[in-house]
Design an enzyme around this catalytic site. Sequence first.
Site, mmCIF file in Angstrom:
data_model
loop_
_atom_site.group_PDB
_atom_site.id
_atom_site.type_symbol
_atom_site.label_atom_id
_atom_site.label_comp_id
_atom_site.label_asym_id
_atom_site.label_seq_id
_atom_site.Cartn_x
_atom_site.Cartn_y
_atom_site.Cartn_z
ATOM 1 N N GLU A 65 38.739 15.764 21.459
ATOM 2 C CA GLU A 65 39.415 17.050 21.278
ATOM 3 C C GLU A 65 38.487 18.044 20.591
ATOM 4 O OE1 GLU A 65 43.251 16.094 19.604
ATOM 5 O OE2 GLU A 65 43.734 14.804 21.298
ATOM 6 N N HIS A 82 58.526 8.707 25.424
ATOM 7 C CA HIS A 82 57.332 8.909 24.599
ATOM 8 C C HIS A 82 57.058 7.643 23.807
ATOM 9 C CE1 HIS A 82 55.078 10.854 21.092
ATOM 10 N NE2 HIS A 82 54.282 10.853 22.131
ATOM 11 N N HIS A 83 55.884 7.083 24.016
ATOM 12 C CA HIS A 83 55.465 5.871 23.307
ATOM 13 C C HIS A 83 54.222 6.176 22.495
ATOM 14 C CE1 HIS A 83 57.486 2.986 26.464
ATOM 15 N NE2 HIS A 83 58.368 3.722 25.793
ATOM 16 N N GLU A 84 54.420 6.640 21.290
ATOM 17 C CA GLU A 84 53.281 6.871 20.391
ATOM 18 C C GLU A 84 52.958 5.555 19.703
ATOM 19 O OE1 GLU A 84 51.045 9.390 19.664
ATOM 20 O OE2 GLU A 84 50.221 7.673 18.585
ATOM 21 N N GLU A 136 45.605 11.101 23.938
ATOM 22 C CA GLU A 136 44.523 10.448 23.194
ATOM 23 C C GLU A 136 44.068 9.206 23.966
ATOM 24 O OE1 GLU A 136 47.704 10.536 21.527
ATOM 25 O OE2 GLU A 136 47.364 12.679 21.230
ATOM 26 N N GLU A 155 48.181 22.238 21.650
ATOM 27 C CA GLU A 155 48.639 22.057 20.267
ATOM 28 C C GLU A 155 47.673 22.669 19.259
ATOM 29 O OE1 GLU A 155 47.709 19.804 22.343
ATOM 30 O OE2 GLU A 155 46.469 18.253 21.421
#
Lengths: 686, 686
Positions: free
Chosen positions: B186, B388-390, B469, B493
């Site tokens: 990033e 969403h699987h963080e 990521e 973001e």
Amino acid sequence: MLRGLWALCALLVAVPAAAQVEQSTTARADANAPTIASPDGRISVSVTTDGDGRPLYSVSRGGKQIIAPSALGFLFTDAAKMQRNFRIESKASSSVDTSWEQPWGEWKTIRDRHNELRVRFKESKDLGRVMDVVFRVFDDGVGFRYELPEQPNLKTAHIADEMTEFALTQDGEAWWIPGSEWNRDEYQWNRTPISSVPLAHTPLTVKLKDGTHIAFHEAALVDYSGTWLQRVEGTKFKTVLIPSAGGAKVVRGTPFVTPWRTMILSDDAPGLYMSHIELNLNEPNKLGDVSYFKPSKYVGVWWEMHLGTAGWGSTPKPGAATANVKRYIDFAAKHGFPGVLVEGWNVGWDTEWFANGKGFQFDTPAPWFDAEALAAYAKNKGVQIIGHHETGGSPSHYEDQLERGMAFAAAHGESVVKTGYVTDAGQLERVGPNGEPLREWHDGQFSAQHHLRVLEMAHKYRIAIDAHEPIKDTGLRRTYPNWVSREGARGQEYNAWGEPKNAPEHEANMVFTRMLAGPMDFTPGVLSLTGKGGTPILSTEAKQLALYVVLYSPVQMAADLPENYAKHMAAFQFIKDVPTDWEDTRVLNGEVGDYVTFARKQRGGQDWYLGAVGDEQARSMEVKLDFLAPGKAYEAQIYRDGDDADYRTEKRHAIMIEKRRVTAADAMTLRLAPGGGVAIRFKAVK
Amino acid sequence: MLRGLWALCALLVAVPAAAQVEQSTTARADANAPTIASPDGRISVSVTTDGDGRPLYSVSRGGKQIIAPSALGFLFTDAAKMQRNFRIESKASSSVDTSWEQPWGEWKTIRDRHNELRVRFKESKDLGRVMDVVFRVFDDGVGFRYELPEQPNLKTAHIADEMTEFALTQDGEAWWIPGSEWNRDEYQWNRTPISSVPLAHTPLTVKLKDGTHIAFHEAALVDYSGTWLQRVEGTKFKTVLIPSAGGAKVVRGTPFVTPWRTMILSDDAPGLYMSHIELNLNEPNKLGDVSYFKPSKYVGVWWEMHLGTAGWGSTPKPGAATANVKRYIDFAAKHGFPGVLVEGWNVGWDTEWFANGKGFQFDTPAPWFDAEALAAYAKNKGVQIIGHHETGGSPSHYEDQLERGMAFAAAHGESVVKTGYVTDAGQLERVGPNGEPLREWHDGQFSAQHHLRVLEMAHKYRIAIDAHEPIKDTGLRRTYPNWVSREGARGQEYNAWGEPKNAPEHEANMVFTRMLAGPMDFTPGVLSLTGKGGTPILSTEAKQLALYVVLYSPVQMAADLPENYAKHMAAFQFIKDVPTDWEDTRVLNGEVGDYVTFARKQRGGQDWYLGAVGDEQARSMEVKLDFLAPGKAYEAQIYRDGDDADYRTEKRHAIMIEKRRVTAADAMTLRLAPGGGVAIRFKAVK
């Protein structure tokens, strides 16, 4: 007294006493931004943390920031990194001003004057790990290291990488060789903008736009991996530890300390060389009596192998054949050289060279080398053989035979052994703890351990080590004085067969880069100026002489063949005269990669010697002789480039030898031919 | 037919048949220097060995050498390197010209036309190991990979590093982000001379002095570590494999193949994007039916977290609170968005965020999120929740729950899951084979394995993955079509809280670097142009619209808050209209980092869409509309920067929406404000 001072220092900086020390030191502006200045106040280091709790340090000189806030920390292979979420828990500072003596060296007496700041960082969440960073600030530079205390959440550090940054605030020029698995540091130097350096080995020397010279390196590389410097972007660099075969680059149980990260800061190039921080950041002699070693010159069976006229093995003929070795012993005895190096003397060369060394025997002579007879013959002539242990890149195999090999050398009257780590396998071969094969880097943690094992065994047998294709030099000769010299750069052998040969600027690059790390066994003195197949060496004859003064080593070879020296006896006289041990050293002038002039005073004598080398340009320089003792007369025995000397033509051989009477009040004009040099003995007139 | 062609190719290049194939192919000039040219003959690759037996390849284009002879080979942690003492044992060549269809994408039909050369190198001494190097040469680039056959002296390769060089023959400009353990790619792009690149991530894009554009990357990163490109010196680069926690960066049993090393070669920037070699060097779909995924847009609970007005956890208030999610479902249903992303829906956020994720539960909603009710509510409204699987950087922990997590998602009507790998621990946490903790890089071999395990499990539950990521994209969406999109670059973001925010040139950099790898879930469309605390975003409103055409992704977010869109309904119409799946794509113009204009044709429709974005400069560009169907009339619905629009002022909101009737015979002048863009729908007139 020295020991006492050190003990005092240790007490002052001891972590448990941090709170006490705090009270006894000058109050700092802000507990969250500890600072420390050099004794002369010119250099200062500030430490802080940023909004994410990153430990940062910065360096200023003369009020101007040189290193912008730069990160500190570690990555691990088995735990979260230590790089953020830290706060400064404590700090302590102390001062040292002491002097110590080198048993031999460039200077007899070394002054160590610095201020120290110890900062303890503690993680504010999760594991609550702590790390100390200790800064020592000298008038001519900065060293800092990490100290990782014993602690519950860091019992064994498996270091994936050290994340130490060096964010230069200015661009400028840089002189560097690449960080590489290959070639064991045997490169010519690149000269590029700082902002164009990719991955560099150290020492890395830069000259900022404002003229500030900085040499980045490390000191006291013990049980840790060496580091390269990776430019990240712009003029910001970071450490990249050199790999190990295991998952972590470094594995250490706490408590332990890292090597010192060092930067010499100077207004000019000569100041880089005059710094002693590399030695001062190493521990004192831990071996004790090392009187078995005497700084000295040597000749030997070596150049003819590089020329291809003799072999390490039996082809085309063994250089180490008894009769040939006798010839060198005779030559050494006749001309006063105490040592005769013999390569290719032992079993293994016909099969093991460039084949990983597993068949080398370090106590078994080859059929052509009569070890007993030659040891006796040498002793009778007042000469000793310098042993040679070429591992072929297999240090594990060497370690298996280490004691036998050293015992054999000692039994044959050798007090110096040249080791070697040539391999075309890429890395060093090692047998792992479970017998598995592993490949280790020349500058990795295993290699750091290996070299010290060799030194300790050598010391047991009263032997000094001259390591070739070695780990980088980080000043450990102070702690292990029998590590008398090493290679670790592109040496004279490239003038035999190198493509290309060493450029005229090579030594002027080396002085301000590689030589900042310590002595090098470059093997100068090829007065024939001729490599393999009659190819010319890019040097004048006078420059070959100057190298004995310019490139310090306590073992210094006269590398050419005896039959070649026979044709250059007038010039050879300088090689016979020049000492290898010095009371004092001055760098009279110099620019990185362009030229340099040294004056060195013989240890235990009155004479001074001057050596100057240049690059491809002709150059005229005036030097004051005010280094000479005032009021005393000297005979200057001058070996200079002939008026038409030029490394590009047969006139490379043009040399003028002349004498003049001079005093400290005089000045002298040094004229360097293209590719040239000048060597002068200032012989004190009785 | 496609399968048949591939089988034929496999037969032609099979190693055991090398001798036969040799006879059937065109005779080459020299058995020791095999060459292969592209189908149009413009690009050619030559392979040889040097005097030390180093395998070398070089690349020419239009008769001019672009890549000088560059080394090939490997270092191992447990064996001598494979880099010298090789000879060419055999070679074989073949040709392919076929086409295949993307289930969704930038182009429906992809032509794969290349010539292939397979060269077998064999060590001439010692271990006698062999390696094949396979080159595929397309009209627009080159890919090559190593294939290491099963063999007695290389049963398991413990690769310390891959030693593949890319020695560019010219300097020029480079666009790059650093190779780094941190920040998961990033970054904003650096633009420097090629000769100033340090360690770069890929894709690495360069423009040589002669104008040739090259993008270096890799394809089909399967069970191997990704690579960075380290500049060695001058304009020469080499691979540096991304580390693994274990000793070797890659451990593979033979036989195996490496990823393809790729270089797209083009006369201009648009040509880089138009290349298909990245997809063509990946294997065909191995999952079979993936009809459960439909390219589509989504809204969701996301931007308010980045603004800090809602939390992933309970502070300041949960964004995923049932009532708030209903608000998004209502908005999606009203405006025709099939998906509603909900972050912060599950157990763990209050304790696990930035704390390595070990407490995240992928089948247990947080108390504030009524999963059953919301699934039913969404279904009733014709909308589905995007899961969403963080992982919080703990893929091992995620793998333990993988099936439960996917089953939960499927049971709640989700067909897309966004995964995440944020960690401030540096690396990903992994439990090793003996239960030991290990830290792995986002682009290392373990991560390459992990992502495919996730994809296969997701496919079992008919779920598509949008990985954030992530590991770098290497075109695996062809083989695993349910890997529909990913992040892997600095996204929107950063416009909420980034310091600095994304620069105006950011997307014009991305198109010709990161986007060459594949789709990105950038999450455009923040029409409020306002980040955290009311800070301005460095973009015009029209540019936010253009990004839907410029940055391809089959899942495309309308990232702003519903209440913000309510204030920009006219512009929002474009976001509602723009498709996420394309029949055809053209890059009408562009310069890396300066500007680019895309025209894309809706798949299954007649409309074309145009998007152009620039940098900080105002710019006027004429584009021909000859991509439109000839003779057909279109209504151009134009969303352009207002005449005084400027990203630096409040006039960033100045947008003009206008309509014109056009045909393929027309041209159009696109005016971009500083920081601006233009978006056009060419609606086919019935």
